[in-house]
Scaffold this motif. Structure first.
Motif, short mmCIF file in Angstrom:
data_model
loop_
_atom_site.label_atom_id
_atom_site.label_comp_id
_atom_site.label_asym_id
_atom_site.label_seq_id
_atom_site.Cartn_x
_atom_site.Cartn_y
_atom_site.Cartn_z
N HIS A 38 40.03 48.55 41.26
CA HIS A 38 39.80 49.86 41.83
C HIS A 38 41.14 50.43 42.30
CE1 HIS A 38 37.62 53.02 43.71
NE2 HIS A 38 38.09 52.75 44.89
N ALA A 77 28.73 41.76 30.29
CA ALA A 77 27.92 41.07 31.30
C ALA A 77 26.46 41.51 31.23
CB ALA A 77 28.48 41.37 32.69
N ALA A 92 27.64 43.58 37.78
CA ALA A 92 28.79 43.13 36.98
C ALA A 92 30.10 43.51 37.68
CB ALA A 92 28.72 43.72 35.57
N ASN A 93 30.12 44.70 38.28
CA ASN A 93 31.33 45.11 38.99
C ASN A 93 31.52 44.33 40.28
OD1 ASN A 93 32.85 47.10 37.49
ND2 ASN A 93 30.99 48.30 37.53
N ARG A 123 32.98 40.88 39.43
CA ARG A 123 34.43 40.93 39.17
C ARG A 123 35.20 40.90 40.49
NH1 ARG A 123 37.20 45.43 39.78
NH2 ARG A 123 35.38 46.77 39.74
N GLU A 152 37.67 37.89 42.12
CA GLU A 152 39.04 38.17 42.56
C GLU A 152 39.22 37.71 44.01
OE1 GLU A 152 41.84 42.15 42.01
OE2 GLU A 152 39.72 42.36 41.55
N GLU A 185 32.54 48.27 49.17
CA GLU A 185 32.57 49.67 48.71
C GLU A 185 34.00 50.07 48.35
OE1 GLU A 185 30.52 53.55 50.25
OE2 GLU A 185 32.24 53.20 51.53
N ALA A 186 34.96 49.69 49.21
CA ALA A 186 36.36 50.07 48.97
C ALA A 186 36.88 49.43 47.68
CB ALA A 186 37.23 49.65 50.15
N LEU A 187 36.31 48.26 47.32
CA LEU A 187 36.83 47.54 46.15
C LEU A 187 36.12 47.92 44.85
CD1 LEU A 187 37.15 44.03 47.83
CD2 LEU A 187 39.03 45.42 46.97
N GLY A 200 39.27 37.90 29.17
CA GLY A 200 38.36 38.27 30.28
C GLY A 200 36.89 38.08 29.99
N TYR A 224 32.46 35.73 31.73
CA TYR A 224 31.02 36.04 31.76
C TYR A 224 30.27 35.18 30.73
CZ TYR A 224 32.29 40.01 34.62
OH TYR A 224 32.76 40.78 35.63
#
Ligand SMILES: NC(=O)c1ccc[n+]([C@@H]2O[C@H](COP(=O)([O-])OP(=O)(O)OC[C@H]3O[C@@H](n4cnc5c(N)ncnc54)[C@H](O)[C@@H]3O)[C@@H](O)[C@H]2O)c1
Ligand SMILES: NC(=O)c1ccc[n+]([C@@H]2O[C@H](COP(=O)([O-])OP(=O)(O)OC[C@H]3O[C@@H](n4cnc5c(N)ncnc54)[C@H](O)[C@@H]3O)[C@@H](O)[C@H]2O)c1
Lengths: 202, 202
Positions: free
Chosen positions: A176, A195, B11-12, B15, B19, B34-36, B99, B103
């Motif tokens: 992001h 995914a 899925a997001n 990720r 991380e 939310e910020a990420l 990447g 998954y």
């Protein structure tokens, strides 16, 4: 301002109208448009009536007029010069793809941090070092960038883009990005698409 | 069945949790998530409560537990062998991208119609001719395919995939594919992303 989901539908309609025009089709009705785009016929009628396009009963919408109308909303006639940052696997696939020019996008600059890539020519454009990015972007008045660098380089590259006057970023790096308010970032994440499929494979 | 928009959010989230876990972060609250991810904190809380994950007030969600939980929904632990059809610019970028293995996706076969490409090795896998595609897919029990052929070859290649037992297709060719009811096609169109940006560049 047209909402982004509506714009996405217009972009898909534009692609279908382009294809139909190339094949000499004169009219298409909302049911035919649904079969070609998988957008529901009622949604298509709603979106197009917003533009004042009603189509003729029993005949449908006139393909070349509708294409022009949607094309002007997407501003395809304007040239949109853009920069590509990260000339790796995905970046080169995008640089070499002719389809984006149909929407007015014209590649004008390519940047990479890899010494070995700097100076190579892709689509007639020399790869520049990312060290000179802000100055080069300002000199070429480029406002749009496609970002195809690794995740851990993405924020740093974005800060350079913003310093170079870029205001619209199409981001492929799975992270992001933080940008000032006057900047629009559109994330295009490919990994979630895989995914989702994984969930369905019982 | 979890709806596709929710799966996309999962899925997001997955990720971001991956991380965070790699960076040694133990907890994340919905505001940090939310910020990420740019998914609203209230939507995140709603999605996770659907899984029975409530997080602890003042502490947040436990990163490694949440990652495991979402990973099992996305079935990342299962191996998802897949075939790539069309070893061109985009196909090779996808084949060479590590990447997707996060998954559970593992490339098992590559097909192309270009005689010159047949026999080349990509990621240790020989490119096979598309002429033997159905037989080869059946022999390898491959149910998932990524389609990166030109638009006008896409429907024909899809019919071959279905004949070979494939039931899930990730389609990059800008056209609407017709498949039997027991087949799921997920379109990943990159061109509309450019078109949308074009609208905003005043
Ligand atoms: N290849 C795919 O199919 C795919 C799929 C999903 C996501 N992505 C994402 O797209 C991005 C690009 O992937 P790829 O496969 O092309 O990777 P790649 O490693 O092939 O290419 C990355 C390029 O970026 C350059 N680079 C690194 N730091 C830079 C910087 N600060 N400024 C300018 N250039 C820089 C590298 O030198 C390299 O040429 C990655 O973030 C990846 O996660 C790729
Ligand atoms: N490159 C991009 O950035 C990009 C962007 C948007 C959309 N797309 C779409 O993705 C698809 C692939 O694009 P590309 O740039 O990689 O094209 P490409 O021409 O580089 O690659 C296409 C490959 O498909 C092979 N092929 C053709 N017919 C086939 C068949 N019947 N069976 C098996 N293989 C076949 C060709 O030999 C070639 O290797 C196209 O539909 C394109 O419209 C690509």
């Amino acid at each position: 301002r047209i909402p982004i989901p509506t714009l996405t539908r217009f972009a898909n309609l534009y692609r279908v109208l382009q294809e139909a025009e190339a094949e000499g089709v004169e009219h298409l009705n909302s049911a035919q448009l649904e079969a070609l785009t998988s957008i529901s016929a009622s949604q298509i009628r709603k979106d197009l009536s917003m533009l004042g396009e009603m189509g003729r009963p029993g005949v449908g919408y006139k393909v070349n007029l509708l294409k022009k109308r949607i094309g002007s909303i997407l501003r395809v006639d304007r040239g949109h010069p853009y920069a590509l940052v990260g000339a790796g696997q995905l970046g080169r696939a995008i640089a070499n793809y002719p389809g984006f020019e149909d929407y007015g996008f014209k590649l004008k600059a390519i940047f990479d941090s890899d010494r070995e890539k700097v100076g190579q020519i892709v689509q007639g454009i020399p790869i520049e070092s990312n060290e000179h990015m802000p100055a080069s972007l300002l000199q070429k008045s480029i406002r749009i960038a496609v970002l195809t660098v690794p995740r851990n380089a993405a924020q740093d590259a974005t800060d350079q883009l913003v310093a170079g006057g870029v205001r619209w970023i199409l981001n492929f790096a799975p992270t992001h990005l933080k940008v000032p308010d006057n900047c629009i970032v559109r994330d295009v994440f490919l990994t979630p698409e895989f995914a989702i499929l994984g969930h369905f494979t019982e």
